[in-house]
Design a protein around this motif. Structure first.
Motif, PDB file in Angstrom:
ATOM      1  N   GLU A   6      18.114 -25.667 -14.928  1.00  0.00           N
ATOM      2  CA  GLU A   6      17.145 -25.172 -13.954  1.00  0.00           C
ATOM      3  C   GLU A   6      15.850 -25.981 -14.031  1.00  0.00           C
ATOM      4  O   GLU A   6      15.495 -26.507 -15.090  1.00  0.00           O
ATOM      5  N   CYS A  22      18.751 -25.728  -9.481  1.00  0.00           N
ATOM      6  CA  CYS A  22      19.716 -25.647 -10.572  1.00  0.00           C
ATOM      7  C   CYS A  22      20.749 -26.748 -10.338  1.00  0.00           C
ATOM      8  O   CYS A  22      21.525 -26.673  -9.386  1.00  0.00           O
ATOM      9  N   TRP A  36      21.513 -16.328  -9.192  1.00  0.00           N
ATOM     10  CA  TRP A  36      20.236 -16.368  -9.910  1.00  0.00           C
ATOM     11  C   TRP A  36      19.971 -14.972 -10.476  1.00  0.00           C
ATOM     12  O   TRP A  36      20.129 -13.966  -9.774  1.00  0.00           O
ATOM     13  N   ARG A  38      17.146 -12.881 -13.405  1.00  0.00           N
ATOM     14  CA  ARG A  38      15.846 -13.014 -14.060  1.00  0.00           C
ATOM     15  C   ARG A  38      15.706 -11.962 -15.136  1.00  0.00           C
ATOM     16  O   ARG A  38      16.332 -10.902 -15.085  1.00  0.00           O
ATOM     17  N   ARG A  45      18.170  -8.212 -18.149  1.00  0.00           N
ATOM     18  CA  ARG A  45      18.389  -9.256 -17.161  1.00  0.00           C
ATOM     19  C   ARG A  45      18.881  -8.601 -15.877  1.00  0.00           C
ATOM     20  O   ARG A  45      19.746  -7.738 -15.902  1.00  0.00           O
ATOM     21  N   TYR A  95      17.261 -17.464 -14.468  1.00  0.00           N
ATOM     22  CA  TYR A  95      18.469 -18.131 -14.931  1.00  0.00           C
ATOM     23  C   TYR A  95      19.416 -18.399 -13.765  1.00  0.00           C
ATOM     24  O   TYR A  95      19.623 -17.535 -12.910  1.00  0.00           O
ATOM     25  N   TRP A 114      25.887 -20.390 -17.821  1.00  0.00           N
ATOM     26  CA  TRP A 114      24.475 -20.065 -17.667  1.00  0.00           C
ATOM     27  C   TRP A 114      23.599 -21.267 -18.027  1.00  0.00           C
ATOM     28  O   TRP A 114      23.923 -22.042 -18.925  1.00  0.00           O
ATOM     29  N   GLN A 116      19.585 -22.625 -19.135  1.00  0.00           N
ATOM     30  CA  GLN A 116      18.679 -22.249 -20.214  1.00  0.00           C
ATOM     31  C   GLN A 116      17.498 -21.422 -19.716  1.00  0.00           C
ATOM     32  O   GLN A 116      16.784 -20.822 -20.509  1.00  0.00           O
ATOM     33  N   GLY A 117      17.297 -21.396 -18.418  1.00  0.00           N
ATOM     34  CA  GLY A 117      16.228 -20.596 -17.835  1.00  0.00           C
ATOM     35  C   GLY A 117      14.969 -21.395 -17.567  1.00  0.00           C
ATOM     36  O   GLY A 117      14.699 -22.406 -18.227  1.00  0.00           O
TER      37      GLY A 117
END
Length: 124
Positions: A6, A22, A36, A38, A45, A95, A114, A116-117
């Motif tokens: 991301e 992303c 997506w 968050r 999450r 994420y 996923w 890493q954010g």
């Protein structure tokens, strides 16, 4: 195997906009539905938005509907989240996620890969 990276997070004032990107590795990106999520400090999450593999449709959380737009560019192996009219409550780590099915899902457990954010902070 799919790797997701991301970018695009940052600090913005309330009412402002950000576009998250992303980038995905692998040759099968076009067959993955993307989402997506968050996570804010001290919170679970949560789902934000998802888009199907074949542009068949998208889903949004009620809290972002009308403000956020998810899109994808399969030629660039990239999914985007355009965030407008940002609010302080949008502050979170965002994420990107991929699932090995073409249809969207809103539950985090449905996603296999996923990123890493990226941090998004909205100041009031």
């Amino acid at each position: 195997q799919v790797q997701l990276v991301e970018s695009g997070g940052g600090l913005v004032q309330a009412g402002g906009s950000l576009r998250l990107s992303c980038a995905a590795s692998g040759r099968t990106f076009s067959s993955y539905a993307m989402g997506w999520f968050r996570q804010a400090p001290g919170k679970e999450r949560e789902f934000v938005a998802a888009i199907s593999a074949n542009f068949g449709g998208s889903r949004y959380a009620d809290s972002v509907k009308g403000r956020f737009t998810i899109s994808r560019d399969n030629a660039k192996n990239t999914v985007y989240l355009q965030m407008n009219s940002l609010k302080p409550e949008d502050t979170a780590v965002y994420y990107c996620a991929a699932r090995g099915f073409t249809n969207v899902a809103t539950v985090s457990g449905e996603y296999r890969y996923w990123g890493q954010g990226t941090q998004v902070t909205v100041s009031s």
